[in-house]
Design a protein around this motif. Structure first.
Motif, mmCIF file in Angstrom:
data_model
loop_
_atom_site.group_PDB
_atom_site.id
_atom_site.type_symbol
_atom_site.label_atom_id
_atom_site.label_comp_id
_atom_site.label_asym_id
_atom_site.label_seq_id
_atom_site.Cartn_x
_atom_site.Cartn_y
_atom_site.Cartn_z
ATOM 1 N N THR A 4 0.797 -1.365 -0.096
ATOM 2 C CA THR A 4 -0.336 -0.068 -0.053
ATOM 3 C C THR A 4 0.884 1.112 -0.384
ATOM 4 O OG1 THR A 4 -1.593 -1.146 0.955
ATOM 5 C CG2 THR A 4 -1.443 1.163 1.307
ATOM 6 N N PRO A 5 0.932 2.125 -0.827
ATOM 7 C CA PRO A 5 1.501 3.560 -1.418
ATOM 8 C C PRO A 5 1.795 4.053 0.238
ATOM 9 C CG PRO A 5 0.439 2.696 -3.187
ATOM 10 C CD PRO A 5 -0.137 1.924 -1.841
ATOM 11 N N GLY A 6 2.795 4.247 0.349
ATOM 12 C CA GLY A 6 2.816 5.284 1.620
ATOM 13 C C GLY A 6 2.787 4.336 3.118
ATOM 14 N N LEU A 7 2.304 3.457 3.557
ATOM 15 C CA LEU A 7 1.768 3.423 4.482
ATOM 16 C C LEU A 7 3.333 2.451 4.843
ATOM 17 C CD1 LEU A 7 -0.930 1.648 4.942
ATOM 18 C CD2 LEU A 7 -0.500 3.703 5.104
ATOM 19 N N TRP A 8 3.751 2.880 6.242
ATOM 20 C CA TRP A 8 4.520 2.248 7.318
ATOM 21 C C TRP A 8 4.863 1.454 7.673
ATOM 22 C CZ3 TRP A 8 9.469 1.123 6.951
ATOM 23 C CH2 TRP A 8 10.677 0.785 8.028
ATOM 24 N N SER A 53 -0.332 7.653 -6.667
ATOM 25 C CA SER A 53 0.798 7.003 -6.322
ATOM 26 C C SER A 53 1.890 6.578 -6.946
ATOM 27 C CB SER A 53 0.371 5.361 -5.495
ATOM 28 O OG SER A 53 -0.158 4.506 -6.215
ATOM 29 N N GLY A 84 2.292 6.295 8.220
ATOM 30 C CA GLY A 84 1.760 6.521 6.348
ATOM 31 C C GLY A 84 2.038 8.174 6.089
ATOM 32 N N ALA A 85 2.168 7.950 4.894
ATOM 33 C CA ALA A 85 2.983 8.934 4.544
ATOM 34 C C ALA A 85 2.496 9.792 2.987
ATOM 35 C CB ALA A 85 4.726 9.498 4.228
ATOM 36 N N SER A 142 -3.828 9.013 6.490
ATOM 37 C CA SER A 142 -3.465 8.669 5.339
ATOM 38 C C SER A 142 -3.779 7.945 4.046
ATOM 39 C CB SER A 142 -2.325 7.635 5.487
ATOM 40 O OG SER A 142 -1.301 7.691 6.204
ATOM 41 N N MET A 143 -4.673 6.905 4.496
ATOM 42 C CA MET A 143 -5.795 6.910 3.093
ATOM 43 C C MET A 143 -6.443 7.709 2.192
ATOM 44 S SD MET A 143 -4.681 3.083 2.779
ATOM 45 C CE MET A 143 -5.876 2.844 2.128
ATOM 46 N N ARG A 145 -4.284 10.282 0.499
ATOM 47 C CA ARG A 145 -4.254 9.810 -1.732
ATOM 48 C C ARG A 145 -5.914 9.504 -1.961
ATOM 49 N NH1 ARG A 145 0.576 8.319 -2.553
ATOM 50 N NH2 ARG A 145 1.043 6.989 -0.622
#
Lengths: 262, 431
Positions: free
Chosen positions: A163-167, B62, B81-82, B262-263, B266
């Motif tokens: 999932t883009p961007g999740l850490w 993305s 998240g970012a 975060s979700m 985006r």
């Protein structure tokens, strides 16, 4: 969705859609200190692929009210009663970690409500490191940190979230930090004192077990001891994956779930 | 005693978010210079569009190169998240637009970047979002400015240009007492000097253009989601807690819980507002992040040397930096910023506006630019540039006097920086 059950609110994530009672019900049970969102990579997918997923928040977890339940047996009885209350008929039960113990006990104690099990991060016993248990009892941040550190494979500590961007690391730690004081200790103590006994001899429904090769919380060896008791088990191995396999390898878990739930 | 075996900050600066490319084995982060991504089949495409499964659809939403930077910055800040954006201002707007709607209200520090001040003071009111500005050191003012419509408290970890240190734990507690999140612009500190989420902040944003990139060659911003704030504890944040028609009735809190911000930022914000970071910029900014710990240590060391020089110079009337004992936040800085209070300082030049002009025109090594946080030393006269849109009243409130010079100390040899400043200061006094 929220339901009133035993004078408390129980919250279940349904993938963002209304539960379709014509579809096979799938109840997903989270692990210690966590909540429904550990299944966020699976519930919405299942809801659009012919199932009626319900990822629950156990009492005192996530958005569910109610008092914490202190043993795996009590949790299993509560889940079975909830299934009766939901009036879905027998469910496909999916459990992770503590949720896998609960699922095993539901199937053993209440065979009428579970028609299939999918277990992830499962073992016949889950002894908890005494320093982790102590930190959890003192509600120290060390408890979420240790659980997070041990719950992920090597790869997940560096990268790899699809999932883009999740850490992943902070995602797990933040989820555990959000648990109210006492929740993590309650759950870990329940796992620590659980003894499966002859659980295999008490379960008749089909069972799928998923094991991650880098799972430090329920290592492959511990999972093998559980599996050895069953005459027939659908065992799936995930290479390079740790305990948080639904998040570390969501694509593979979706595929396994879809095939095992059919 | 057993401890979590987390990878350390310096290691994450180099590795977080990236594995060697599975197809080519590329060790460096490849630039995925593409607008779009081929779908496996119609079912997978539908799943991606419906948030049933993760993956890339279109680079406005993305991109694999940008995703490495996003994951790395989230890792360094300790966020769940970012979301990277085209600039720091785009990040600020994205965060505001994700959690607020018309009729909502912000309480903000008055000592913030001029661009952020403009957005809150002039632009957002056109969309029904108003702001009350407060002295960031006045904790009673934060409390009393909160109204039933307030949705966020906003400040900078280090103010601009007075370098006020925000008492993050205290302001976070005020926010949380009122069921509100604290959003911080941490551009001046970077996660090397301060981790605001660990101190109680809920949303952290950066102009990645500055110290994180460090080279001054690429624009970028980021919103980092702390993941600890309970968006569903009240009815104040319906964009996160209520069903959203944009994805067939999904509730981001219900499905993603601690990662809801975060979700949604985006899935809605980048999709609809489109202020996406380019993959080439993400690549450039990643090169900077790899050396962030090394650079920030040197920035702080050089700043200490420059402050010692300025304090002893006859053409300088005052020096403002939290490491200076006379700074009002000196003790707080020692507590919250043990590795140093950054590399941006301001000082007053004897002779006021005219002397300031002569100083700026006589620096040779330092660059006169509207930027901070570059590897090179930068100078500017805020009253005539970054803060020139502010009224005289707002300028005074923001602590921007006509004699104020802002200095962003770079990584050059400190002897060369001092020689340049000494020459320009001498010239400034020959009016």
């Amino acid at each position: 969705m929220e339901v009133k059950f035993q004078e408390a609110t129980v919250n279940l994530a349904t993938g963002g859609v209304k539960v379709d009672t014509a579809q096979p019900p799938v109840l997903l049970v989270h692990g210690a200190g966590m909540d429904r969102t550990v299944w966020s990579q699976q519930t919405r997918y299942l809801a659009h692929h012919g199932f009626a997923p319900m990822a629950l928040d156990l009492p005192g977890h996530g958005k569910s009210g109610g008092e914490l339940l202190s043993t795996i047996s009590e949790m299993a009885d509560w889940v079975a009663d909830l299934i009766h209350e939901l009036d879905t008929g027998p469910v496909r039960l999916v459990g992770h970690s503590m949720g896998s113990l609960i699922s095993l006990e539901v199937a053993a104690r209440h065979p009428d409500v579970a028609e299939r099990l999918i277990l992830m991060g499962a073992a016949a016993a889950m002894p908890v490191h005494p320093e982790l248990l102590g930190a959890a009892e003192r509600n120290e941040i060390l408890a979420p940190q240790l659980m997070t550190a041990w719950a992920h494979g090597t790869r997940a500590h560096v990268a790899g979230n699809p999932t883009p961007g999740l850490w992943m690391r902070s995602g797990c730690q933040a989820l555990l930090e959000r648990a109210a004081d006492g929740v993590i200790y309650n759950d870990l103590a329940a796992c620590n004192s659980y003894e499966a006994g002859d659980i295999a001899g008490r379960i008749a429904c089909p069972i799928t077990v998923v094991v991650g090769s880098e799972d430090k919380m329920t290592p492959p060896k511990a999972t093998a001891q559980l599996v050895a008791g069953f005459q027939e088990v659908d065992l799936r191995h995930l290479e390079g994956v740790g305990h948080m396999m639904m998040i570390e390898a969501p694509d593979q878990i979706r595929e396994i779930m879809l095939s095992a739930l059919q | 005693m057993v401890e979590p075996d987390y990878l350390k900050f310096d290691t994450l600066s180099l590795h977080a978010g990236q594995e060697p490319d599975p197809t080519t084995g590329s060790r460096g982060v490849p630039i995925y210079q593409t607008t779009s991504y081929s779908f496996v089949d119609t079912e997978q495409a539908a799943g991606l569009f419906n948030l049933e499964q993760p993956g890339h659809i279109y680079s406005r939403i993305s991109n694999p190169t940008v995703a490495v930077l996003e994951e790395r910055l989230a890792a360094l800040e300790g966020g769940v998240g970012a979301v990277c954006t085209a600039s720091g201002m785009a990040a600020f707007h994205l965060a505001c637009a994700t959690i607020m709607s018309a009729g909502n209200h912000v309480v903000a520090s008055r000592n913030i970047y001029g661009g952020s001040h403009n957005m809150l003071n002039l632009t957002m009111p056109r969309f029904g979002i108003t702001t009350t500005f407060v002295d960031p050191r006045d904790h009673d003012a934060w409390r009393s400015a909160i109204t039933p419509d307030t949705r966020v408290l906003f400040a900078e970890t280090l103010g601009n240009p007075g370098i006020e240190v925000l008492n993050v734990p205290v302001v976070a507690e005020i926010a949380h007492e009122h069921g509100l999140p604290l959003m911080l612009d941490a551009t001046f500190t970077t996660p090397y000097l301060m981790k605001p989420i660990e101190l109680g902040a809920d949303i952290v944003m950066h102009s990645v253009t500055k110290f994180l990139g460090g080279h001054g060659i690429a624009l970028g911003g980021v919103v980092i989601d702390g993941g600890r704030f309970d968006w569903a504890a009240s009815d104040k944040f319906p964009t996160l807690s209520q069903p959203y028609d944009g994805y067939h009735g999904i509730s981001f809190v219900e499905e993603y819980g601690h990662q809801a911000l975060s979700m949604r930022a985006r899935a809605e914000g980048l999709r609809d507002f489109g202020a996406a970071m380019s993959p080439a910029n993400a690549f450039h900014l990643l090169q900077g992040v790899e050396t962030l710990p090394l650079r920030m240590k040197r920035h702080v060391e050089n700043t200490t040397t420059v402050i010692d020089f300025l304090e002893a110079n006859d053409a300088v009337s005052w020096v403002s930096h939290p490491s200076v004992s006379s700074h009002p936040d000196h003790e707080l800085a020692k507590e919250l910023l043990p590795k140093g209070a950054g590399a941006i300082l301001s000082f007053g030049i004897i002779g006021g506006r005219e002397a300031g002009r002569r100083f700026i025109e006589n620096v040779q090594l330092a660059s006169h630019v509207a930027n901070v946080g570059d590897a090179k030393t930068l100078v500017i006269h805020p009253a005539s540039t970054t803060h020139q849109q502010l009224s005289a009243e707002d300028l005074a409130a923001a602590g921007v006097g006509e004699d104020l010079i802002r200095l962003s100390v770079g990584l050059e040899d400190p002897e060369d920086i001092i020689a340049d400043l000494a020459r320009a200061l001498r010239a400034s006094q020959k009016g």
